[in-house]
Scaffold this motif. Structure first.
Motif, PDB file in Angstrom:
ATOM      1  N   ASP A  66       0.832  -1.212   0.000  1.00 49.45           N
ATOM      2  CA  ASP A  66       0.000   0.000   0.000  1.00 49.45           C
ATOM      3  C   ASP A  66       0.863   1.258   0.000  1.00 49.45           C
ATOM      4  O   ASP A  66       0.575   2.226  -0.708  1.00 49.45           O
ATOM      5  CB  ASP A  66      -0.936   0.006   1.212  1.00 49.45           C
ATOM      6  CG  ASP A  66      -2.017  -1.069   1.119  1.00 49.45           C
ATOM      7  OD1 ASP A  66      -2.220  -1.596  -0.002  1.00 49.45           O
ATOM      8  OD2 ASP A  66      -2.635  -1.384   2.149  1.00 49.45           O
ATOM      9  N   SER A  69       2.356   1.723  -3.417  1.00 48.81           N
ATOM     10  CA  SER A  69       1.356   2.226  -4.360  1.00 48.81           C
ATOM     11  C   SER A  69       1.082   3.712  -4.123  1.00 48.81           C
ATOM     12  O   SER A  69       1.030   4.498  -5.074  1.00 48.81           O
ATOM     13  CB  SER A  69       0.071   1.419  -4.217  1.00 48.81           C
ATOM     14  OG  SER A  69      -0.943   1.954  -5.014  1.00 48.81           O
ATOM     15  N   ALA A  70       0.923   4.092  -2.859  1.00 46.92           N
ATOM     16  CA  ALA A  70       0.651   5.496  -2.541  1.00 46.92           C
ATOM     17  C   ALA A  70       1.832   6.378  -2.943  1.00 46.92           C
ATOM     18  O   ALA A  70       1.638   7.479  -3.467  1.00 46.92           O
ATOM     19  CB  ALA A  70       0.356   5.640  -1.049  1.00 46.92           C
ATOM     20  N   ARG A  72       3.960   5.824  -5.335  1.00 44.75           N
ATOM     21  CA  ARG A  72       3.988   5.933  -6.796  1.00 44.75           C
ATOM     22  C   ARG A  72       2.945   6.947  -7.270  1.00 44.75           C
ATOM     23  O   ARG A  72       3.226   7.790  -8.122  1.00 44.75           O
ATOM     24  CB  ARG A  72       3.724   4.560  -7.414  1.00 44.75           C
ATOM     25  CG  ARG A  72       3.904   4.554  -8.920  1.00 44.75           C
ATOM     26  CD  ARG A  72       3.740   3.170  -9.522  1.00 44.75           C
ATOM     27  NE  ARG A  72       4.801   2.282  -9.094  1.00 44.75           N
ATOM     28  CZ  ARG A  72       4.612   1.112  -8.479  1.00 44.75           C
ATOM     29  NH1 ARG A  72       3.399   0.696  -8.208  1.00 44.75           N
ATOM     30  NH2 ARG A  72       5.624   0.364  -8.139  1.00 44.75           N
ATOM     31  N   LYS A  73       1.739   6.875  -6.703  1.00 44.40           N
ATOM     32  CA  LYS A  73       0.682   7.812  -7.100  1.00 44.40           C
ATOM     33  C   LYS A  73       1.071   9.249  -6.756  1.00 44.40           C
ATOM     34  O   LYS A  73       0.885  10.164  -7.563  1.00 44.40           O
ATOM     35  CB  LYS A  73      -0.631   7.445  -6.401  1.00 44.40           C
ATOM     36  CG  LYS A  73      -1.300   6.217  -6.965  1.00 44.40           C
ATOM     37  CD  LYS A  73      -2.601   5.924  -6.250  1.00 44.40           C
ATOM     38  CE  LYS A  73      -3.257   4.687  -6.806  1.00 44.40           C
ATOM     39  NZ  LYS A  73      -4.516   4.375  -6.125  1.00 44.40           N
ATOM     40  N   THR A  74       1.612   9.446  -5.553  1.00 50.08           N
ATOM     41  CA  THR A  74       2.026  10.780  -5.137  1.00 50.08           C
ATOM     42  C   THR A  74       3.128  11.312  -6.045  1.00 50.08           C
ATOM     43  O   THR A  74       3.109  12.478  -6.450  1.00 50.08           O
ATOM     44  CB  THR A  74       2.524  10.749  -3.682  1.00 50.08           C
ATOM     45  OG1 THR A  74       1.491  10.211  -2.860  1.00 50.08           O
ATOM     46  CG2 THR A  74       2.899  12.126  -3.198  1.00 50.08           C
ATOM     47  N   ASN A  76       3.677  10.545  -9.143  1.00 48.97           N
ATOM     48  CA  ASN A  76       3.108  10.899 -10.446  1.00 48.97           C
ATOM     49  C   ASN A  76       2.389  12.246 -10.384  1.00 48.97           C
ATOM     50  O   ASN A  76       2.497  13.061 -11.305  1.00 48.97           O
ATOM     51  CB  ASN A  76       2.147   9.810 -10.922  1.00 48.97           C
ATOM     52  CG  ASN A  76       2.865   8.553 -11.354  1.00 48.97           C
ATOM     53  OD1 ASN A  76       4.059   8.590 -11.637  1.00 48.97           O
ATOM     54  ND2 ASN A  76       2.160   7.444 -11.402  1.00 48.97           N
ATOM     55  N   VAL A  77       1.649  12.499  -9.302  1.00 50.01           N
ATOM     56  CA  VAL A  77       0.936  13.766  -9.149  1.00 50.01           C
ATOM     57  C   VAL A  77       1.926  14.925  -9.041  1.00 50.01           C
ATOM     58  O   VAL A  77       1.743  15.976  -9.662  1.00 50.01           O
ATOM     59  CB  VAL A  77       0.011  13.711  -7.913  1.00 50.01           C
ATOM     60  CG1 VAL A  77      -0.527  15.084  -7.574  1.00 50.01           C
ATOM     61  CG2 VAL A  77      -1.148  12.750  -8.168  1.00 50.01           C
ATOM     62  N   LYS A  80       3.433  15.599 -12.447  1.00 46.44           N
ATOM     63  CA  LYS A  80       2.478  16.286 -13.324  1.00 46.44           C
ATOM     64  C   LYS A  80       2.363  17.763 -12.949  1.00 46.44           C
ATOM     65  O   LYS A  80       2.357  18.644 -13.816  1.00 46.44           O
ATOM     66  CB  LYS A  80       1.114  15.601 -13.216  1.00 46.44           C
ATOM     67  CG  LYS A  80       0.081  16.112 -14.168  1.00 46.44           C
ATOM     68  CD  LYS A  80      -1.220  15.332 -14.040  1.00 46.44           C
ATOM     69  CE  LYS A  80      -2.288  15.876 -14.956  1.00 46.44           C
ATOM     70  NZ  LYS A  80      -3.563  15.170 -14.795  1.00 46.44           N
TER      71      LYS A  80
END
Length: 105
Positions: A66, A69-70, A72-74, A76-77, A80
């Protein structure tokens, strides 16, 4: 004498390594249990079994996944957002440059 002993040892180790046969590994993804069966050329069979994770181990593994995953998402944000900010700064600098040229002319 030393050389003979060294040659004999090398021959024994290479023979022992050569005697290793096929290795088959079966893994249960749900529990994490793993069984390895090794059949040697000399006819012997070695079976090695490892049980899966405990409940605490599974929770720790899930937490690790978890967090991964978090993260990686952070990431990417953030990437961006940095790209958008960079683009806006570039656009603003270009607009200022254009205005400066108009004033000078």
């Amino acid at each position: 004498m030393k050389k003979i002993v060294m040659l004999a040892a090398a021959a024994l180790f290479s023979t022992a390594a050569f005697a290793q046969g096929d290795k088959t590994t079966v893994r249960d993804d749900a529990t994490g249990a793993k069984t390895t069966v090794e059949e040697r050329d000399n006819g012997t069979v070695k079976v090695e079994a490892r049980s899966g994770r405990t409940k605490a181990g599974q929770k720790a593994y899930n937490t690790k996944q978890d967090v991964k995953s978090a993260g990686r998402k952070t990431g990417n944000v953030v990437e961006k957002g940095a790209k958008k900010t960079g683009k806006a700064v570039k656009k603003g600098a270009k607009a200022v440059k254009n205005k400066a040229e108009d004033i000078v002319d």
